[in-house]
Design an enzyme around this catalytic site. Structure first.
Site, PDB file in Angstrom:
ATOM      1  N   LEU A   1       0.845  -1.198   0.000  1.00  0.00           N
ATOM      2  CA  LEU A   1       0.000   0.000   0.000  1.00  0.00           C
ATOM      3  C   LEU A   1       0.877   1.242   0.000  1.00  0.00           C
ATOM      4  O   LEU A   1       1.668   1.455   0.921  1.00  0.00           O
ATOM      5  CB  LEU A   1      -0.907   0.005   1.235  1.00  0.00           C
ATOM      6  CG  LEU A   1      -1.775  -1.252   1.426  1.00  0.00           C
ATOM      7  CD1 LEU A   1      -2.667  -1.096   2.650  1.00  0.00           C
ATOM      8  CD2 LEU A   1      -2.607  -1.533   0.190  1.00  0.00           C
TER       9      LEU A   1
ATOM     10  N   ARG B   1       1.532  14.940   6.599  1.00  0.00           N
ATOM     11  CA  ARG B   1       2.293  15.490   7.728  1.00  0.00           C
ATOM     12  C   ARG B   1       3.795  15.630   7.465  1.00  0.00           C
ATOM     13  O   ARG B   1       4.514  16.243   8.236  1.00  0.00           O
ATOM     14  CB  ARG B   1       2.048  14.638   8.979  1.00  0.00           C
ATOM     15  CG  ARG B   1       0.722  14.991   9.645  1.00  0.00           C
ATOM     16  CD  ARG B   1       0.478  14.157  10.862  1.00  0.00           C
ATOM     17  NE  ARG B   1       0.060  12.798  10.516  1.00  0.00           N
ATOM     18  CZ  ARG B   1       0.170  11.757  11.327  1.00  0.00           C
ATOM     19  NH1 ARG B   1       0.686  11.902  12.522  1.00  0.00           N
ATOM     20  NH2 ARG B   1      -0.248  10.568  10.945  1.00  0.00           N
TER      21      ARG B   1
ATOM     22  N   GLU C   1     -10.280   0.905  14.665  1.00  0.00           N
ATOM     23  CA  GLU C   1      -9.366   2.009  14.372  1.00  0.00           C
ATOM     24  C   GLU C   1      -9.384   3.016  15.526  1.00  0.00           C
ATOM     25  O   GLU C   1     -10.428   3.238  16.146  1.00  0.00           O
ATOM     26  CB  GLU C   1      -9.748   2.683  13.051  1.00  0.00           C
ATOM     27  CG  GLU C   1      -9.435   1.847  11.837  1.00  0.00           C
ATOM     28  CD  GLU C   1      -7.984   1.372  11.844  1.00  0.00           C
ATOM     29  OE1 GLU C   1      -7.083   2.219  11.795  1.00  0.00           O
ATOM     30  OE2 GLU C   1      -7.758   0.160  11.951  1.00  0.00           O
TER      31      GLU C   1
ATOM     32  N   ASN D   1      -2.632  -3.267  15.779  1.00  0.00           N
ATOM     33  CA  ASN D   1      -2.444  -3.838  14.449  1.00  0.00           C
ATOM     34  C   ASN D   1      -1.214  -3.195  13.797  1.00  0.00           C
ATOM     35  O   ASN D   1      -1.117  -1.974  13.717  1.00  0.00           O
ATOM     36  CB  ASN D   1      -3.706  -3.517  13.631  1.00  0.00           C
ATOM     37  CG  ASN D   1      -3.566  -3.873  12.173  1.00  0.00           C
ATOM     38  OD1 ASN D   1      -2.789  -4.762  11.820  1.00  0.00           O
ATOM     39  ND2 ASN D   1      -4.333  -3.185  11.324  1.00  0.00           N
TER      40      ASN D   1
ATOM     41  N   TYR E   1      46.420  17.997  -6.032  1.00  0.00           N
ATOM     42  CA  TYR E   1      45.203  17.636  -6.761  1.00  0.00           C
ATOM     43  C   TYR E   1      45.583  16.698  -7.896  1.00  0.00           C
ATOM     44  O   TYR E   1      46.400  17.047  -8.753  1.00  0.00           O
ATOM     45  CB  TYR E   1      44.495  18.879  -7.328  1.00  0.00           C
ATOM     46  CG  TYR E   1      43.342  18.471  -8.224  1.00  0.00           C
ATOM     47  CD1 TYR E   1      42.246  17.789  -7.697  1.00  0.00           C
ATOM     48  CD2 TYR E   1      43.369  18.717  -9.597  1.00  0.00           C
ATOM     49  CE1 TYR E   1      41.207  17.365  -8.510  1.00  0.00           C
ATOM     50  CE2 TYR E   1      42.323  18.296 -10.411  1.00  0.00           C
ATOM     51  CZ  TYR E   1      41.257  17.615  -9.872  1.00  0.00           C
ATOM     52  OH  TYR E   1      40.237  17.186 -10.670  1.00  0.00           O
TER      53      TYR E   1
ATOM     54  N   TYR F   1      41.762  20.522 -16.621  1.00  0.00           N
ATOM     55  CA  TYR F   1      40.524  21.117 -17.118  1.00  0.00           C
ATOM     56  C   TYR F   1      40.810  22.250 -18.074  1.00  0.00           C
ATOM     57  O   TYR F   1      41.580  23.173 -17.747  1.00  0.00           O
ATOM     58  CB  TYR F   1      39.722  21.630 -15.906  1.00  0.00           C
ATOM     59  CG  TYR F   1      38.416  22.285 -16.258  1.00  0.00           C
ATOM     60  CD1 TYR F   1      37.460  21.601 -17.013  1.00  0.00           C
ATOM     61  CD2 TYR F   1      38.130  23.575 -15.826  1.00  0.00           C
ATOM     62  CE1 TYR F   1      36.251  22.203 -17.330  1.00  0.00           C
ATOM     63  CE2 TYR F   1      36.920  24.178 -16.133  1.00  0.00           C
ATOM     64  CZ  TYR F   1      35.976  23.497 -16.888  1.00  0.00           C
ATOM     65  OH  TYR F   1      34.784  24.082 -17.202  1.00  0.00           O
TER      66      TYR F   1
HETATM   67  C1  UD1 Z   1      -3.355   1.464   9.393  1.00  0.00           C
HETATM   68  C2  UD1 Z   1      -4.377   0.488   9.944  1.00  0.00           C
HETATM   69  C3  UD1 Z   1      -4.219   0.431  11.453  1.00  0.00           C
HETATM   70  C4  UD1 Z   1      -2.807   0.050  11.831  1.00  0.00           C
HETATM   71  C5  UD1 Z   1      -1.814   0.976  11.153  1.00  0.00           C
HETATM   72  C6  UD1 Z   1      -0.418   0.454  11.353  1.00  0.00           C
HETATM   73  C7  UD1 Z   1      -6.330   0.636   8.468  1.00  0.00           C
HETATM   74  C8  UD1 Z   1      -7.697   1.171   8.305  1.00  0.00           C
HETATM   75  N1  UD1 Z   1      -5.702   0.934   9.603  1.00  0.00           N
HETATM   76  O1  UD1 Z   1      -3.690   2.730   9.900  1.00  0.00           O
HETATM   77  O2  UD1 Z   1      -5.124  -0.522  11.998  1.00  0.00           O
HETATM   78  O3  UD1 Z   1      -2.645   0.098  13.231  1.00  0.00           O
HETATM   79  O4  UD1 Z   1      -2.059   1.050   9.734  1.00  0.00           O
HETATM   80  O5  UD1 Z   1       0.507   1.373  10.867  1.00  0.00           O
HETATM   81  O6  UD1 Z   1      -5.851  -0.059   7.590  1.00  0.00           O
HETATM   82  N2  UD1 Z   1      -3.094   3.764   1.735  1.00  0.00           N
HETATM   83  C9  UD1 Z   1      -3.428   3.602   0.419  1.00  0.00           C
HETATM   84  N3  UD1 Z   1      -4.643   4.008  -0.024  1.00  0.00           N
HETATM   85  C10 UD1 Z   1      -5.576   4.561   0.790  1.00  0.00           C
HETATM   86  C11 UD1 Z   1      -5.237   4.721   2.156  1.00  0.00           C
HETATM   87  C12 UD1 Z   1      -3.997   4.311   2.604  1.00  0.00           C
HETATM   88  O7  UD1 Z   1      -2.623   3.102  -0.365  1.00  0.00           O
HETATM   89  O8  UD1 Z   1      -6.658   4.888   0.312  1.00  0.00           O
HETATM   90  C13 UD1 Z   1      -1.789   3.333   2.214  1.00  0.00           C
HETATM   91  C14 UD1 Z   1      -0.976   4.427   2.848  1.00  0.00           C
HETATM   92  O9  UD1 Z   1      -0.188   5.084   1.867  1.00  0.00           O
HETATM   93  C15 UD1 Z   1      -0.122   3.674   3.848  1.00  0.00           C
HETATM   94  C16 UD1 Z   1      -0.988   2.477   4.227  1.00  0.00           C
HETATM   95  O10 UD1 Z   1      -1.983   2.367   3.218  1.00  0.00           O
HETATM   96  O11 UD1 Z   1       1.055   3.192   3.248  1.00  0.00           O
HETATM   97  C17 UD1 Z   1      -1.647   2.665   5.597  1.00  0.00           C
HETATM   98  O12 UD1 Z   1      -2.497   3.788   5.524  1.00  0.00           O
HETATM   99  P1  UD1 Z   1      -2.585   4.856   6.687  1.00  0.00           P
HETATM  100  O13 UD1 Z   1      -3.554   5.892   6.309  1.00  0.00           O
HETATM  101  O14 UD1 Z   1      -1.220   5.290   7.068  1.00  0.00           O
HETATM  102  O15 UD1 Z   1      -3.229   3.950   7.817  1.00  0.00           O
HETATM  103  P2  UD1 Z   1      -3.099   4.130   9.368  1.00  0.00           P
HETATM  104  O16 UD1 Z   1      -4.016   5.188   9.822  1.00  0.00           O
HETATM  105  O17 UD1 Z   1      -1.680   4.254   9.723  1.00  0.00           O
END
Ligand code: UD1
Ligand code: CA
Length: 488
Positions: free
Chosen positions: A14, A21, A171, A186, A383, A404
């Site tokens: 993902l 941030r 969450e 998680n 050099y 050079y």
């Molecule tokens: C997520 C988990 C949470 C866990 C945490 C661990 C979910 C809903 N929650 O939360 O339970 O404790 O990771 O770090 O999964 N991303 C996408 N597409 C999207 C949204 C997110 O690709 O639409 C990717 C983000 O870029 C990231 C990853 O998914 O790499 C996790 O997404 P993020 O929004 O950071 O989830 P957390 O709130 O950290």
């Protein structure tokens, strides 16, 4: 090896999220951790997994900054195929995984295992993932996920465990007061039996605090559907450290640095000052090497045995340091240092400076794109650029290769053959060759080749003006005490 363990594993990473941030123009997963993007570090973790378990295809879910992320992916070489899959718009982690559905479906989903990773969590170890997959297979689970027990679980999804059964993930933003006290969270890493979980995805809703399709809803849905859900806790919760802001990025560097230093110390390397030393993941160090304070080994650096590195040595790019070499207070980029050679203090080697064994490059010497053969010294203030130096050459202080041409922008080569002695304060105007065992007088400006065993002097002859000083003083200060008369 049973049939199961040879089944290739597909992977979804993902990586579509924005990383608001970080306040950056660069997509989050391209932020470097020790010089390589976070996403590439996650992919690196899969290399040993591929060797041990076999990996089918890695699908990277891209969204924010997807052109840059995809460009980067296209430049990488891995032993498994990597495909970018676009998620647009980004509606949550569950929605993200679903974007890979057509790809995974194409290959026939039954019995397929899919590992889901986060592109912003680069500290996970390959062994941890292998253990996760092994446990998933051993328990014949439909979902196995990684969790951790944290002192401060704020921000993470909480694991709701009933008896020994994983019942749900809530969450952070959706927790009740009681659920907020749960410290088992998680990690966001999952092994899925694809055909078993696929029907559940259609039932994930966005009816939650963030209005997103949560991947974590699979747990409650799977639990209701009677699937086998397992979790395993990380021994070292640092492994789940993700990157959401610059402080997290610093933490990741610190954790990885400490982990790598512990590894090299266990392998027989002395590190005098771990707190002032940076050692990246693409470094190898031989035993009985001593790393002094203030040393940064940041690129693809190979250091041999019995070396002394630092204090204050910085190496970047691709650097090889052979056994017994010393690098003190110096900067080295994309270069090689041969056995028992010494660099520094205060030297710079860059852009393919290649030193053979027993070479000495001393204070305030810069060596660029130059090969130096064994037992050659350039001990002070020189050099050497675009040059080839033979063995047993001596380069005097302040000698310079003038490589050079500022009008054409061209760089020209200086060849200094075996045994040549170059006097101090001399300049070699390249292209030029100084043949074996010739000698260059100090202060010479050498503009054409010098033959073997010859001496080249290219400076005005010295002349003396008799009693010039005496006359000068007598003329300007007639009352001064007369200086002693010269002997007649
Ligand atoms: C997520 C988990 C949470 C866990 C945490 C661990 C979910 C809903 N929650 O939360 O339970 O404790 O990771 O770090 O999964 N991303 C996408 N597409 C999207 C949204 C997110 O690709 O639409 C990717 C983000 O870029 C990231 C990853 O998914 O790499 C996790 O997404 P993020 O929004 O950071 O989830 P957390 O709130 O950290
Ligand atoms: Ca996250």
């Amino acid at each position: 090896m049973d049939a199961d363990s040879r089944k290739p594993l597909d992977v979804i990473i993902l990586a579509a999220g924005k990383g608001t941030r970080l306040k950056s123009d660069l997509p989050k997963v391209l932020h470097p951790l020790f010089g390589k993007p976070l996403l590439e570090r996650v992919l690196e973790t899969l290399r040993p997994l591929h060797r041990d378990l076999g990996i089918g295809t890695v699908y990277v879910i891209v969204g924010h900054g997807r052109e840059a992320v995809t460009d980067h992916l296209n430049r990488l070489t891995f032993p498994f195929p990597i495909r970018a899959v676009v998620q647009e718009p980004q509606l949550g982690t569950g929605h993200a995984v679903m974007q890979a559905r057509p790809c995974l479906g194409e290959n026939g989903a039954t019995g397929r295992e899919v590992l889901v990773l986060s592109g912003d969590a680069p500290l996970l170890r390959a062994e941890t993932l292998e253990a996760l997959v092994a446990r998933h297979r051993g328990k014949q689970a439909h979902v196995t996920l990684l969790g951790a027990e944290l002192d401060n679980p704020a921000g993470y999804g909480r694991l709701v465990i009933e008896g020994d059964r994983l019942a749900a993930i809530i969450e952070d933003k959706d927790t009740s007061e009681a659920q907020r006290m749960i410290r088992v969270v998680n990690a966001g890493i999952y092994c899925l039996d694809w055909s078993a979980v696929l029907p559940l995805f259609d039932r994930i809703s966005s009816d939650n605090a963030q209005g997103e399709f949560y991947l974590t809803d699979l747990i409650a849905l799977g639990s209701e559907a009677g699937l086998t859900l397992r979790h395993t806790l990380l021994d070292d919760p640092d492994e789940m450290q993700g990157v959401n802001d610059r402080a997290d990025l610093a933490r990741c560097h610190a954790v990885l640095n400490a982990r790598l230093q512990a590894h090299w110390m266990a392998e027989g390397v002395t590190i005098l000052s771990p707190g002032t030393t940076l050692i990246g993941p693409d470094v190898t160090i031989g035993r009985d090497t001593v790393i002094m304070p203030g040393t940064n080994l940041l690129g693809e650096i190979t250091v041999g045995e019995r070396c002394e590195i630092g204090p204050y040595a910085t190496m970047t790019g691709t650097v090889r340091v052979a056994n017994g070499a010393k690098v003190i207070h110096s900067v080295v980029r994309d270069s090689e240092i041969g056995e028992e050679s010494t660099v520094g203090p205060f030297a710079q080697l860059r852009d393919r400076a290649v030193l053979s064994h027993h070479v000495r490059v001393g204070n305030f010497v810069e060596v660029k794109n130059t090969r130096i053969d064994h037992h050659t010294n350039a001990a002070h203030l020189a050099y050497l650029g675009d040059s080839v130096l033979g063995s047993e050459v001596n380069i005097g202080a302040c000698a310079v290769t003038a490589n050079y041409d500022a009008y054409t922008g061209l760089k020209h080569q200086t060849v200094i053959e075996d045994g040549v002695k170059v006097g101090c304060n001399s300049a070699m105007i390249a292209p030029i060759t100084l043949k074996k065992n010739c000698s260059i007088a100090a202060g010479s400006i050498i503009t054409h080749d010098v033959e073997s065993w010859d001496l080249a002097i290219a400076r005005p002859r010295q002349t003396e003006v008799r009693q010039w000083v005496t006359r000068k003083i007598q003329k300007s200060q007639p009352d001064a005490v007369a200086p002693p008369k010269p002997p007649v």
